[in-house]
Design an enzyme around this catalytic site. Structure first.
Site, PDB file in Angstrom:
ATOM      1  N   LYS A 154       0.878  -1.159   0.087  1.00 43.29           N
ATOM      2  CA  LYS A 154      -0.143  -0.126  -0.077  1.00 43.29           C
ATOM      3  C   LYS A 154       0.934   1.323  -0.033  1.00 43.29           C
ATOM      4  O   LYS A 154       0.330   2.453   0.527  1.00 43.29           O
ATOM      5  CB  LYS A 154      -0.864  -0.033   1.176  1.00 43.29           C
ATOM      6  N   ASP A 190      -5.616  -6.115  10.184  1.00 38.24           N
ATOM      7  CA  ASP A 190      -6.958  -5.436  10.301  1.00 38.24           C
ATOM      8  C   ASP A 190      -8.280  -6.408   9.891  1.00 38.24           C
ATOM      9  O   ASP A 190      -9.207  -6.322  10.362  1.00 38.24           O
ATOM     10  CB  ASP A 190      -7.244  -4.369   9.293  1.00 38.24           C
TER      11      ASP A 190
HETATM   12  C1  BGC Z   1      -1.902  -5.955   3.264  1.00 34.30           C
HETATM   13  C2  BGC Z   1      -2.967  -6.684   4.427  1.00 34.30           C
HETATM   14  C3  BGC Z   1      -4.144  -5.926   4.821  1.00 34.30           C
HETATM   15  C4  BGC Z   1      -4.803  -5.383   3.735  1.00 34.30           C
HETATM   16  C5  BGC Z   1      -5.795  -4.365   4.024  1.00 34.30           C
HETATM   17  C6  BGC Z   1      -2.797  -5.217   2.305  1.00 34.30           C
HETATM   18  O1  BGC Z   1      -1.926  -4.528   1.739  1.00 34.30           O
HETATM   19  O2  BGC Z   1      -0.980  -6.618   2.867  1.00 34.30           O
HETATM   20  O3  BGC Z   1      -2.251  -6.927   5.480  1.00 34.30           O
HETATM   21  O4  BGC Z   1      -5.062  -6.640   5.612  1.00 34.30           O
HETATM   22  O5  BGC Z   1      -4.111  -4.627   2.923  1.00 34.30           O
HETATM   23  O6  BGC Z   1      -5.640  -3.236   4.695  1.00 34.30           O
END
Ligand code: BGC
Length: 435
Positions: A154, A190
């Site tokens: 992200k 999360d």
């Molecule tokens: C992460 C996850 C997370 C998801 C939603 C992803 O980029 O790798 O761990 O649960 O985003 O936030």
């Protein structure tokens, strides 16, 4: 006529047929199996070291929720019988330089925010504050209160964090900032928080899904099937974080491949880049650029529009898909020809429909993995702005569920679980306290 034909040609690129859905379900099952066995797989299948809550858990906790550009801190009071209170909550924007700078600075910032929250009376007993840490990135846990970040997602790139135990990093920052009285008792993804928050009030919930900036899911697995880890206890259950954003067995378009190539983490999070909110606008921008270059949009004029990566966001996509073209003013586009409107709307809708149908196929795969004949009801707690705000998104997921599961799709209920991850982390901390 030429243009109408082109609309179908372009939107067709993003079509997810029932056969594609069957392939995704099959691909998920083989990758889940490999991931649980510790074999190479695009699904990491990370054990959470915690079982599903019962709803009777009680206690007072601080919850820190870091998952994207917003940081949330909550005081949570679990009253048992599925009831809870949130006496105080703070939301802070994480500055870009902390997300992409030195890891130590990011964790110091988290510690400062916790300290400021505690200072405002957000939490009572300063002697021993128990903190549940929602950290929404792929983390390999060895215990419920320890875990190593495998890789950032992200858009986070803070240095010196990958490979490190994030509980240790936060504990050190808390001490440095004079907040050593805060004790981190649980580290929670999360999705796991979302499942826990929903399951606290609804016993049929056995899956947590995030469809927001990023995407991912967790579910309740039999410990006997987590063969990559011995000693998890026979006959029991544990929540497993799939990290489905990294699922790679998908049919991609050249636009997906280009977006991935230009991202900070090429080759990773391929499903996330086709599904989640961080990327959908960017994908649309790339298609719009290609249409302009082909002379199919805006009559080939305005060639310097839509040039800034990530400037076109999911909010613009939502507006256009709902026939609101006013948002294009900031991209220098005033009056649109009817043909332009049709093409833009159809492209935006096709990209979001594909996202929802892939997500639906993934939900179906996990439900069928837990219960191949769907003999039971399964509630899926879902959080995230895509699911919550994008018009028609839940209906597209349901369509994909029906394609994958037939009439039994009714057994899988999609339930919004708004902001569940922080509350759920407190629930997990209480489950651990009771273990
Ligand atoms: C992460 C996850 C997370 C998801 C939603 C992803 O980029 O790798 O761990 O649960 O985003 O936030």
């Amino acid at each position: 006529m030429k243009k109408r034909g082109s609309v179908l040609e372009w939107t067709g690129l993003f079509h997810v047929s029932p056969a594609d859905i069957a392939d995704i379900v099959g691909g998920f099952h083989s990758e889940m199996k490999r991931g649980l066995a510790g074999e190479p797989s695009s699904l990491k299948m990370l054990p959470s070291f915690v079982a599903k809550p019962r709803g009777s858990e009680t206690g007072r906790y601080l919850a820190l929720d870091l998952g994207g550009t917003n940081l949330r801190i909550l005081a949570v009071e679990l009253e048992g019988e599925g009831r809870f209170r949130i006496p105080a909550v703070d939301k802070v924007v994480v500055p870009g330089e902390r997300m992409r700078g030195k890891g130590e600075d990011l964790f110091d910032f988290l510690a400062e925010c916790i300290l400021a929250f505690a200072g405002k009376g957000g939490e009572g007993n300063r002697e021993d504050l128990r903190l549940a840490f929602t950290f929404s990135f792929p983390t390999e846990q060895t215990r419920v209160d320890a875990g190593r970040l495998l890789v950032w997602t992200k858009g986070f790139t803070a240095t010196g964090v990958e490979g490190e135990d994030v509980v240790d990093l936060l504990t050190r920052s808390l001490r440095r900032k004079g907040a050593g009285f805060v004790r981190i008792v649980a580290l929670v993804n999360d999705t796991v928080g979302t499942l826990a928050a929903k399951a606290y009030t609804d016993r049929t919930c056995d899956m947590g899904v995030i469809l927001g900036t990023g995407t991912n899911a967790c579910y309740v697995e039999e410990t006997a099937r987590i063969t990559k880890r011995r000693g998890l206890g026979a006959g029991g259950e544990m929540i497993v974080n799939l990290e489905w954003g990294n699922f790679a067995l998908l049919r991609r378009t050249p636009f997906d491949a280009d977006l991935d190539r230009d991202s900070p983490n090429p080759g990773s999070q391929l499903l996330e880049k086709m599904v989640s909110g961080l990327y959908l606008g960017e994908l649309a921008r790339r298609v719009i650029r290609a249409l302009m270059n082909e002379g199919l949009l805006f009559d080939g004029s305005s060639r310097d529009l839509f040039t800034t990566p990530y400037a076109f966001g999911t909010e613009h996509l939502s507006a256009i898909a709902s026939d609101d073209f006013g948002v294009l003013a900031r991209f220098g586009i005033g009056n649109l020809m009817e043909n332009d409107r049709i093409l833009l709307t159809e492209i935006c809708r096709a990209i979001v429909r594909r996202s929802a149908r892939i997500a639906g196929a993934a939900v179906a795969a996990v439900a069928a993995w837990m219960d191949p004949e769907l003999k039971r009801n399964h509630t899926v707690g879902i959080d995230g702005t895509l699911f919550e705000c994008y018009p028609g998104y839940p209906a597209h997921i349901r369509g994909a569920l029906a394609d994958a599961l037939g009439p039994r799709a009714d057994r899988v209920r999609l339930e919004p679980a708004k902001d569940g991850s922080g509350i759920g982390a407190a629930v997990i901390a209480a489950v651990v306290g009771a273990q």
